[in-house]
Scaffold this active site. Structure first.
Site, PDB file in Angstrom:
ATOM      1  N   LYS A 192      42.205  39.652  47.656  1.00 55.20           N
ATOM      2  CA  LYS A 192      41.051  39.966  46.649  1.00 55.20           C
ATOM      3  C   LYS A 192      39.969  39.935  48.571  1.00 55.20           C
ATOM      4  O   LYS A 192      39.437  40.483  48.388  1.00 55.20           O
ATOM      5  CB  LYS A 192      40.145  40.139  46.097  1.00 55.20           C
ATOM      6  CG  LYS A 192      39.283  41.046  44.959  1.00 55.20           C
ATOM      7  CD  LYS A 192      40.649  41.934  45.069  1.00 55.20           C
ATOM      8  CE  LYS A 192      39.447  43.951  44.749  1.00 55.20           C
ATOM      9  NZ  LYS A 192      40.040  45.317  44.621  1.00 55.20           N
ATOM     10  N   ASP A 225      44.591  42.549  42.121  1.00 54.39           N
ATOM     11  CA  ASP A 225      44.511  44.585  41.220  1.00 54.39           C
ATOM     12  C   ASP A 225      45.962  44.608  41.726  1.00 54.39           C
ATOM     13  O   ASP A 225      46.399  45.131  40.184  1.00 54.39           O
ATOM     14  CB  ASP A 225      42.743  45.117  41.735  1.00 54.39           C
ATOM     15  CG  ASP A 225      42.808  45.249  42.419  1.00 54.39           C
ATOM     16  OD1 ASP A 225      43.444  44.659  43.870  1.00 54.39           O
ATOM     17  OD2 ASP A 225      42.256  46.108  42.709  1.00 54.39           O
TER      18      ASP A 225
END
Length: 362
Positions: A192, A225
């Site tokens: 991330k 995600d």
């Protein structure tokens, strides 16, 4: 010096809680059959106390005597634990699997997700492995030497430290690349770094640096995600996925369901010198003692353990036994024998018997 043909392996058995006392013996039965078929001397199984029963007897969910005994064994089978149901202070302590992982620095958590013919895969053809760094990240119960990585400076403020170090990133990256070389030579880094620029950015960058030593492995990377979406839609396009601790825990549960059920999701926790088989799912106390639990994840975790042992001791017979276990499970499911989470009607013991028979003839 004992040759591999004469070596007798000693494996620990930690039954755990909930369905553990059902699925771990299933795994022992299947391994015994596979090892005999592969020409390996019978394993010496060493059962050790752990979990709720150990609290009652030793006032510890993971007694020091258990940790000492594990160090002298070749490897171990760990059943699931129900630490959420432990009385205090044990409920708030580092749980049994975390205790063992931290004590033995089992830094690599290898979690395959493979769909079965005759199973209930969301994405048929799924056959991937998530390589999860197992010692740091945001997992506050194991990312510091003493205490935890969580604290509260005031009653209204809670802080968690996400710890990423270059040495830990490098060793898990090498484990992942070595695995990718043995499979399809494809590796995906999950991070991330668009938000957690320094921490998961370091993880991504170290993995990219290690990639230079494996030029035959193709590498890509995704944000965590986005990766959840890619798995749900196209899990069959991925092979080896390497990521940090918390992301790996979440993705591997998702991947297990995509492949058909968490009941078929195996894993092995390892360092360079020790290894522990542990199903990715929990203890399922709601079905404990009813002979309906799916033992596949624990059985396949045990097969992974045999494969690890075979590589460590240069013993091809153990690798042969591991393949026999995998083929036995696949054959039983393909023939229509499965537990209810896969759409079947077989009990735990009935499914185990079917796999034992299939393993002997594999």
């Amino acid at each position: 010096m004992t040759s591999n043909s004469q070596r007798r392996y000693r494996l620990g058995v930690l039954l755990g809680d909930g369905i553990g006392p059902e699925i771990v013996p299933s795994s022992v039965a299947v391994l015994d059959a596979a090892l005999a078929a592969a020409g390996v001397a019978p394993v010496e199984w060493v059962e050790l106390p752990l979990g709720r029963s150990a609290i009652d007897e030793f006032a510890a969910h993971t007694p020091d005597s258990t940790l000492t005994a594990l160090a002298d064994l070749d490897a171990w089978l760990l059943g699931p634990h129900d630490s959420a149901a432990y009385p205090e202070p044990y409920k708030s302590q580092l749980n049994p699997s975390g205790t063992i992982r931290k004590h033995f620095d089992l830094y690599a958590n290898i979690r395959p997700a493979k769909a079965f013919e005759g199973g209930k895969a969301v994405v048929p053809g799924t056959d991937l492995v998530i390589v999860r760094e197992n010692t740091e990240g945001f997992y506050a119960d194991r990312n510091t030497y003493a205490g935890t990585g969580e604290f509260m400076p005031t009653p209204d403020v809670a802080i968690a430290m996400g710890i990423i170090t270059r040495p830990a990133c490098e060793r898990i990256a090498r484990s992942a690349f070595e695995l990718a070389q043995r499979r399809s030579k494809k590796l995906t880094i999950v991070h991330k770094a668009n938000v957690l620029k320094l921490t998961t950015g370091l993880f991504r960058d170290v993995c990219r640096e290690v990639a230079k030593d494996y030029p035959d492995v193709s590498v890509d990377d995704f944000h965590i995600d986005a990766m959840t979406v890619h798995l749900v839609r196209n899990a069959d396009r991925f092979d080896v996925i390497v990521t940090e601790n918390m992301f790996g825990d979440i993705l591997s549960d998702l991947a297990g369901e995509i492949a058909g059920s968490l009941g078929i999701a195996p894993s092995v926790n390892s360092s360079d010198t020790h290894a522990m088989a542990q199903a990715a799912h929990g203890s399922a106390p709601d079905i404990a003692g009813r002979d309906i639990a799916n033992p596949i994840a624990m059985i396949l975790s045990s097969a992974m353990l045999l494969d690890w042992l075979g590589a460590r001791h240069d013993d091809a017979r153990l690798a042969d036994a591991a393949v026999r276990v995998e083929q036995g499970v696949a054959a039983a499911v393909a023939a229509g024998t499965s537990t209810r989470d896969l759409g079947g009607t077989a009990s735990t013991s009935e499914f185990t018997a079917a796999v034992v028979d299939a393993t002997r003839s594999a």
